[in-house]
Design a protein around this motif. Sequence first.
Motif, PDB file in Angstrom:
ATOM      1  N   ALA A 213       5.186  68.128  -0.472  1.00 35.80           N
ATOM      2  CA  ALA A 213       3.752  68.258  -0.228  1.00 35.80           C
ATOM      3  C   ALA A 213       3.469  68.086   1.256  1.00 35.80           C
ATOM      4  CB  ALA A 213       2.968  67.227  -1.027  1.00 35.80           C
ATOM      5  N   VAL A 214       2.572  68.901   1.783  1.00 28.65           N
ATOM      6  CA  VAL A 214       2.111  68.781   3.167  1.00 28.65           C
ATOM      7  C   VAL A 214       0.685  68.265   3.150  1.00 28.65           C
ATOM      8  CG1 VAL A 214       1.553  70.004   5.304  1.00 28.65           C
ATOM      9  CG2 VAL A 214       3.597  70.648   3.996  1.00 28.65           C
ATOM     10  N   LEU A 215       0.451  67.132   3.779  1.00 31.04           N
ATOM     11  CA  LEU A 215      -0.908  66.605   3.929  1.00 31.04           C
ATOM     12  C   LEU A 215      -1.403  66.972   5.321  1.00 31.04           C
ATOM     13  CD1 LEU A 215      -3.249  64.901   2.732  1.00 31.04           C
ATOM     14  CD2 LEU A 215      -2.248  62.931   3.935  1.00 31.04           C
ATOM     15  N   GLU A 241      -6.417  71.263  -2.966  1.00 29.40           N
ATOM     16  CA  GLU A 241      -7.693  71.005  -2.284  1.00 29.40           C
ATOM     17  C   GLU A 241      -8.044  69.522  -2.424  1.00 29.40           C
ATOM     18  OE1 GLU A 241      -9.449  72.765  -0.318  1.00 29.40           O
ATOM     19  OE2 GLU A 241      -8.356  74.648  -0.516  1.00 29.40           O
ATOM     20  N   ILE A 242      -7.284  68.707  -1.712  1.00 32.67           N
ATOM     21  CA  ILE A 242      -7.392  67.258  -1.833  1.00 32.67           C
ATOM     22  C   ILE A 242      -8.706  66.728  -1.263  1.00 32.67           C
ATOM     23  CG2 ILE A 242      -6.278  66.688   0.360  1.00 32.67           C
ATOM     24  CD1 ILE A 242      -4.739  64.490  -1.170  1.00 32.67           C
ATOM     25  N   GLY A 316      -5.149  58.592  -1.119  1.00 29.41           N
ATOM     26  CA  GLY A 316      -5.169  59.943  -1.659  1.00 29.41           C
ATOM     27  C   GLY A 316      -3.789  60.428  -2.045  1.00 29.41           C
ATOM     28  N   LEU A 317      -2.804  60.100  -1.234  1.00 28.92           N
ATOM     29  CA  LEU A 317      -1.440  60.515  -1.523  1.00 28.92           C
ATOM     30  C   LEU A 317      -0.897  59.868  -2.790  1.00 28.92           C
ATOM     31  CD1 LEU A 317       0.198  60.505   2.033  1.00 28.92           C
ATOM     32  CD2 LEU A 317      -0.131  62.490   0.542  1.00 28.92           C
ATOM     33  N   SER A 318      -1.330  58.659  -3.086  1.00 30.10           N
ATOM     34  CA  SER A 318      -0.801  57.960  -4.259  1.00 30.10           C
ATOM     35  C   SER A 318      -1.108  58.721  -5.547  1.00 30.10           C
ATOM     36  CB  SER A 318      -1.356  56.532  -4.327  1.00 30.10           C
ATOM     37  OG  SER A 318      -2.772  56.545  -4.504  1.00 30.10           O
ATOM     38  N   SER A 319      -2.277  59.340  -5.622  1.00 28.45           N
ATOM     39  CA  SER A 319      -2.619  60.128  -6.810  1.00 28.45           C
ATOM     40  C   SER A 319      -1.709  61.347  -6.922  1.00 28.45           C
ATOM     41  CB  SER A 319      -4.081  60.584  -6.740  1.00 28.45           C
ATOM     42  OG  SER A 319      -4.958  59.471  -6.742  1.00 28.45           O
TER      43      SER A 319
END
Length: 403
Positions: A213-215, A241-242, A316-319
């Motif tokens: 994943a790219v944030l 679409e975070i 946010g990443l944890s989800s």
Amino acid sequence: MPTPPTGTSVVRAINARAALRMLLDRGPLSRPEIAALLAVSKPTASHLLAQLGESGLVKSDGNRDGAVGRAAELFRANEAAAYAAAMDITPERTAAVVTDLTGSVVGSFSLHADDDTDLDPAAQVQRALTGACAEAGIPASTIRRVVIGIQGAIDPTSDRLRFAAHLPGWQRPGLTAALQDAVGAPVDIENDVNLVAIAERAHGVATQEDSFAVLWVSDGIGMGLMFGGRVHRGLTGGAGEIAELPVPGAPVPQEANEFGASGMQALAGGPALRRVLAEHGFTAESAVQAMTDAVAASGDGAASALDEIAARLALGLSSVVAIVDPDLIVLAGDLALAGGERLRSLVQHHLHTSVVARPPVLLSGLDGNPVLDGALQLAVERVQGEVLDTVSGGQSKPASDGD
């Protein structure tokens, strides 16, 4: 459309395509080298090269310097056999590049938003493409495919751009069809962070990973997902679409439907992170400069600001990690890169304390414009695939042995 090969021509078609693929990937090769790599005879290699040459896909590259004895003639893919274009569209400008069949950039053009405020999307894309082709010295009609990176997601069920209220005029139905009519070639509209993921896998920090994943952390926050070596777009194109992700500490869309006022964007988008930095004494003219200043500082204010920002990003990443379980998380975007190693290590620390799976968190390894980079990768890959599909088995011809 080429006639499907039958009988022995199937083998010739496979070998011809393999020969062209090798020349695209490896550069100039001699007949003996192609014969050895394909495990075919030299006469067969000569025939394959003649067939590809007659099709305009391969040409001679002269003789190899320093060869012992008779110099070996080299062959390479004909870079002018096909052209592709890539674009990165933002509210501020449209950047366009043209590439030949080998992936080399031969022309570029940038159209700024204030140059022509009345341009509709089709005219905007057409003008940028024409400008890039003019620099390349080729007519726009020679472009075989255009890949457009954009801050939004095209819904394949309606051909309408979603998550793009910041791009006036781009929300029209039938957008892709209108652009294709304007430029006279197939057009692919791709989410910008998806293209960053493609570029990361091609030559960034994810070259060894099939699922990651790219944030993207910038003025807006977004995500690109790759599963099994393929970008995951979702049913309506909105996967990743975070910015819309509901998170503790931020309103939900029903409470604040203005863009940036809810979800992950309200918690960790550029404006929110700039406020965090300002609260801790870092009040530069831009969020990127404020982040840079905080990273360079050694006081408690900097440590507290960066820790809070990292905790917000990790939330946010944890989800995502709990559901997707990626092999790797890549931090990209100007704010993430400004945070550098100091921010990366804090994000990884907060993430690893909140989830069972503990994927490594790395900073993007890309230079320049990563969105345009990914669009180029995708455009060249698709055009090369289309060209390879045109290669048939040809006709059986006698061929003499040679170099």
